[in-house]
Design a protein around this motif. Sequence first.
Motif, PDB file in Angstrom:
ATOM      1  N   PRO A 157       0.829  -1.215   0.000  1.00 49.52           N
ATOM      2  CA  PRO A 157       0.000   0.000   0.000  1.00 49.52           C
ATOM      3  C   PRO A 157       0.868   1.272   0.000  1.00 49.52           C
ATOM      4  CG  PRO A 157      -0.739  -1.562   1.664  1.00 49.52           C
ATOM      5  CD  PRO A 157       0.577  -2.061   1.176  1.00 49.52           C
ATOM      6  N   LEU A 158       0.281   2.340  -0.503  1.00 50.81           N
ATOM      7  CA  LEU A 158       0.993   3.619  -0.593  1.00 50.81           C
ATOM      8  C   LEU A 158       0.106   4.752  -0.102  1.00 50.81           C
ATOM      9  CD1 LEU A 158       3.505   5.246  -1.708  1.00 50.81           C
ATOM     10  CD2 LEU A 158       2.165   5.526  -3.816  1.00 50.81           C
ATOM     11  N   VAL A 159       0.714   5.683   0.634  1.00 51.04           N
ATOM     12  CA  VAL A 159       0.063   6.943   0.982  1.00 51.04           C
ATOM     13  C   VAL A 159       0.858   8.070   0.348  1.00 51.04           C
ATOM     14  CG1 VAL A 159      -0.365   8.600   2.835  1.00 51.04           C
ATOM     15  CG2 VAL A 159      -1.015   6.225   3.133  1.00 51.04           C
ATOM     16  N   VAL A 160       0.168   8.949  -0.355  1.00 46.74           N
ATOM     17  CA  VAL A 160       0.763  10.203  -0.817  1.00 46.74           C
ATOM     18  C   VAL A 160       0.228  11.287   0.098  1.00 46.74           C
ATOM     19  CG1 VAL A 160       0.933  11.871  -2.710  1.00 46.74           C
ATOM     20  CG2 VAL A 160       0.925   9.409  -3.204  1.00 46.74           C
ATOM     21  N   TYR A 193      -4.605   9.430  -0.546  1.00 47.35           N
ATOM     22  CA  TYR A 193      -3.982  10.745  -0.681  1.00 47.35           C
ATOM     23  C   TYR A 193      -4.479  11.596   0.479  1.00 47.35           C
ATOM     24  CZ  TYR A 193      -2.809  15.413  -2.459  1.00 47.35           C
ATOM     25  OH  TYR A 193      -2.320  16.702  -2.589  1.00 47.35           O
ATOM     26  N   LEU A 194      -3.555  12.002   1.355  1.00 41.51           N
ATOM     27  CA  LEU A 194      -3.879  12.869   2.486  1.00 41.51           C
ATOM     28  C   LEU A 194      -3.380  14.267   2.190  1.00 41.51           C
ATOM     29  CD1 LEU A 194      -2.708  10.679   5.543  1.00 41.51           C
ATOM     30  CD2 LEU A 194      -4.963  10.730   4.451  1.00 41.51           C
ATOM     31  N   THR A 195      -4.233  15.258   2.409  1.00 39.65           N
ATOM     32  CA  THR A 195      -3.812  16.633   2.190  1.00 39.65           C
ATOM     33  C   THR A 195      -4.655  17.583   3.024  1.00 39.65           C
ATOM     34  OG1 THR A 195      -3.380  18.348   0.505  1.00 39.65           O
ATOM     35  CG2 THR A 195      -5.368  17.007   0.214  1.00 39.65           C
ATOM     36  N   ASP A 196      -4.087  18.744   3.303  1.00 37.38           N
ATOM     37  CA  ASP A 196      -4.895  19.816   3.873  1.00 37.38           C
ATOM     38  C   ASP A 196      -5.471  20.631   2.729  1.00 37.38           C
ATOM     39  OD1 ASP A 196      -2.300  20.802   3.158  1.00 37.38           O
ATOM     40  OD2 ASP A 196      -2.750  22.631   4.237  1.00 37.38           O
ATOM     41  N   LEU A 197      -6.461  21.432   3.036  1.00 36.11           N
ATOM     42  CA  LEU A 197      -7.127  22.258   2.025  1.00 36.11           C
ATOM     43  C   LEU A 197      -7.720  23.479   2.720  1.00 36.11           C
ATOM     44  CD1 LEU A 197      -9.558  21.007  -0.720  1.00 36.11           C
ATOM     45  CD2 LEU A 197     -10.239  22.847   0.798  1.00 36.11           C
ATOM     46  N   TYR A 198      -7.470  24.656   2.168  1.00 39.71           N
ATOM     47  CA  TYR A 198      -8.047  25.880   2.730  1.00 39.71           C
ATOM     48  C   TYR A 198      -9.331  26.217   1.975  1.00 39.71           C
ATOM     49  CZ  TYR A 198      -3.843  26.769   5.455  1.00 39.71           C
ATOM     50  OH  TYR A 198      -2.820  26.671   6.365  1.00 39.71           O
ATOM     51  N   PRO A 199     -10.486  26.117   2.644  1.00 41.46           N
ATOM     52  CA  PRO A 199     -11.744  26.504   1.987  1.00 41.46           C
ATOM     53  C   PRO A 199     -11.892  28.018   1.992  1.00 41.46           C
ATOM     54  CG  PRO A 199     -12.180  25.918   4.248  1.00 41.46           C
ATOM     55  CD  PRO A 199     -10.698  25.685   4.040  1.00 41.46           C
ATOM     56  N   GLU A 200     -12.861  28.507   1.267  1.00 43.42           N
ATOM     57  CA  GLU A 200     -13.145  29.942   1.333  1.00 43.42           C
ATOM     58  C   GLU A 200     -13.556  30.286   2.766  1.00 43.42           C
ATOM     59  OE1 GLU A 200     -15.654  31.697  -1.558  1.00 43.42           O
ATOM     60  OE2 GLU A 200     -14.894  30.481  -3.220  1.00 43.42           O
ATOM     61  N   PRO A 201     -13.004  31.372   3.328  1.00 41.73           N
ATOM     62  CA  PRO A 201     -13.283  31.710   4.734  1.00 41.73           C
ATOM     63  C   PRO A 201     -14.607  32.440   4.899  1.00 41.73           C
ATOM     64  CG  PRO A 201     -11.770  33.295   3.805  1.00 41.73           C
ATOM     65  CD  PRO A 201     -12.015  32.278   2.719  1.00 41.73           C
ATOM     66  N   VAL A 202     -15.658  31.892   4.300  1.00 45.84           N
ATOM     67  CA  VAL A 202     -16.939  32.597   4.242  1.00 45.84           C
ATOM     68  C   VAL A 202     -17.595  32.778   5.606  1.00 45.84           C
ATOM     69  CG1 VAL A 202     -17.453  32.014   1.852  1.00 45.84           C
ATOM     70  CG2 VAL A 202     -18.040  30.398   3.649  1.00 45.84           C
ATOM     71  N   LYS A 203     -17.277  31.895   6.563  1.00 43.59           N
ATOM     72  CA  LYS A 203     -17.938  31.988   7.866  1.00 43.59           C
ATOM     73  C   LYS A 203     -17.039  32.587   8.940  1.00 43.59           C
ATOM     74  CE  LYS A 203     -21.526  28.533   7.360  1.00 43.59           C
ATOM     75  NZ  LYS A 203     -22.347  27.551   8.085  1.00 43.59           N
ATOM     76  N   ASN A 204     -15.896  33.118   8.531  1.00 43.59           N
ATOM     77  CA  ASN A 204     -14.988  33.736   9.488  1.00 43.59           C
ATOM     78  C   ASN A 204     -15.240  35.237   9.536  1.00 43.59           C
ATOM     79  OD1 ASN A 204     -12.293  34.974  10.434  1.00 43.59           O
ATOM     80  ND2 ASN A 204     -12.007  32.785  10.819  1.00 43.59           N
ATOM     81  N   LYS A 205     -15.253  35.809  10.739  1.00 44.23           N
ATOM     82  CA  LYS A 205     -15.572  37.237  10.868  1.00 44.23           C
ATOM     83  C   LYS A 205     -14.490  38.134  10.280  1.00 44.23           C
ATOM     84  CE  LYS A 205     -14.068  37.110  15.746  1.00 44.23           C
ATOM     85  NZ  LYS A 205     -14.520  37.334  17.142  1.00 44.23           N
ATOM     86  N   LEU A 206     -13.324  37.566  10.022  1.00 45.91           N
ATOM     87  CA  LEU A 206     -12.264  38.333   9.379  1.00 45.91           C
ATOM     88  C   LEU A 206     -12.057  37.884   7.936  1.00 45.91           C
ATOM     89  CD1 LEU A 206      -9.557  38.670  12.176  1.00 45.91           C
ATOM     90  CD2 LEU A 206     -11.265  40.322  11.462  1.00 45.91           C
ATOM     91  N   ALA A 207     -13.128  37.431   7.312  1.00 45.18           N
ATOM     92  CA  ALA A 207     -13.040  36.890   5.952  1.00 45.18           C
ATOM     93  C   ALA A 207     -12.384  37.876   4.981  1.00 45.18           C
ATOM     94  CB  ALA A 207     -14.426  36.503   5.446  1.00 45.18           C
ATOM     95  N   LYS A 208     -12.751  39.145   5.079  1.00 49.69           N
ATOM     96  CA  LYS A 208     -12.194  40.139   4.153  1.00 49.69           C
ATOM     97  C   LYS A 208     -10.690  40.291   4.343  1.00 49.69           C
ATOM     98  CE  LYS A 208     -16.414  42.851   3.482  1.00 49.69           C
ATOM     99  NZ  LYS A 208     -17.054  44.189   3.626  1.00 49.69           N
ATOM    100  N   ILE A 209     -10.247  40.271   5.600  1.00 51.90           N
ATOM    101  CA  ILE A 209      -8.816  40.387   5.872  1.00 51.90           C
ATOM    102  C   ILE A 209      -8.085  39.160   5.358  1.00 51.90           C
ATOM    103  CG2 ILE A 209      -7.079  40.475   7.712  1.00 51.90           C
ATOM    104  CD1 ILE A 209      -9.017  42.135   9.345  1.00 51.90           C
TER     105      ILE A 209
END
Length: 281
Positions: A157-160, A193-209
């Motif tokens: 088995p392989l993990v990327v 395949y394991l990875t992190d992913l940054y979603p759109e920060p739509v629910k964060n109060k500092l989304a614009k920043i």
Amino acid sequence: MTDQLSKHRHISFTAHYTGYIWYQMGISHSAFATKKGKTLAAIAHPIESWAEKYVGGSMRTTLKARHTMLDDRLIELIQQYPDLQVLEIAAGLSPRGWWFRKNYPDLVYRELDLPDMAATKQAALAEIDQHQPQLISVDLFSDDFQRAFDLFDPKRPLVVISEGLINYFDKALLQQLISSIAHYGAAFPAMHYLTDLYPEPVKNKLAKIIWSSSKLLKLMSRSAFSFHFTAPAQAEQFFKQAGFPEVEVIQPAIYFATENTDLNPHEHLGDLVWMIDAKLK
């Protein structure tokens, strides 16, 4: 070796920052803490401290969350597959390969990055142990990528795994990368395949920043850094279309919950980062 002038080479500057933050957190080795990383961490420190006090989280707390989730899941997979092999792409100055090879001596763990960063990482590893395996340098976006997979036993088995990588590409390149991993991974009896992913920060109060900061990062890294998804189902469908039939999206709000929660895993819960575990077989 990949071309020294790869158009993605500027992404590597962020590896110095993350490498130093991991060292500050006590989860890395001093060999991975560069002077450039120390300078970048010092510049960011006042902003990070303000965010942690008034927002409840920062870039460095996000780094810790994603690193912890990925490590935890990799440990689970090692327990599930005793003969597991690991390929970490865009490994940068992450301590993961060093830590797992030290704690799981029989684990086959290879790291891959662009030539300049690979040389920096190799020199750092040599400070710790001269017998660390040679880093791999191939182009992720050409047939050359297959050479990395050819280094592993197709009967095991392989993990990327990747961290802090996939948001730097537009959707077309990202789908090409994930499709390539699925294609070359098909030769193995089991593949994740394991990875992190940054979603759109739509629910964060500092989304614009955060959006403004992402534009600065895009400029500094000379990349297509962007947020591609606003809901877990979108990310899940994207990975499925790229060739992975089983996809799990893990959000820190649920993962790190200390008690039972009614949070809906199918909704964007406001976290700045998610983890993806995409399984081929």
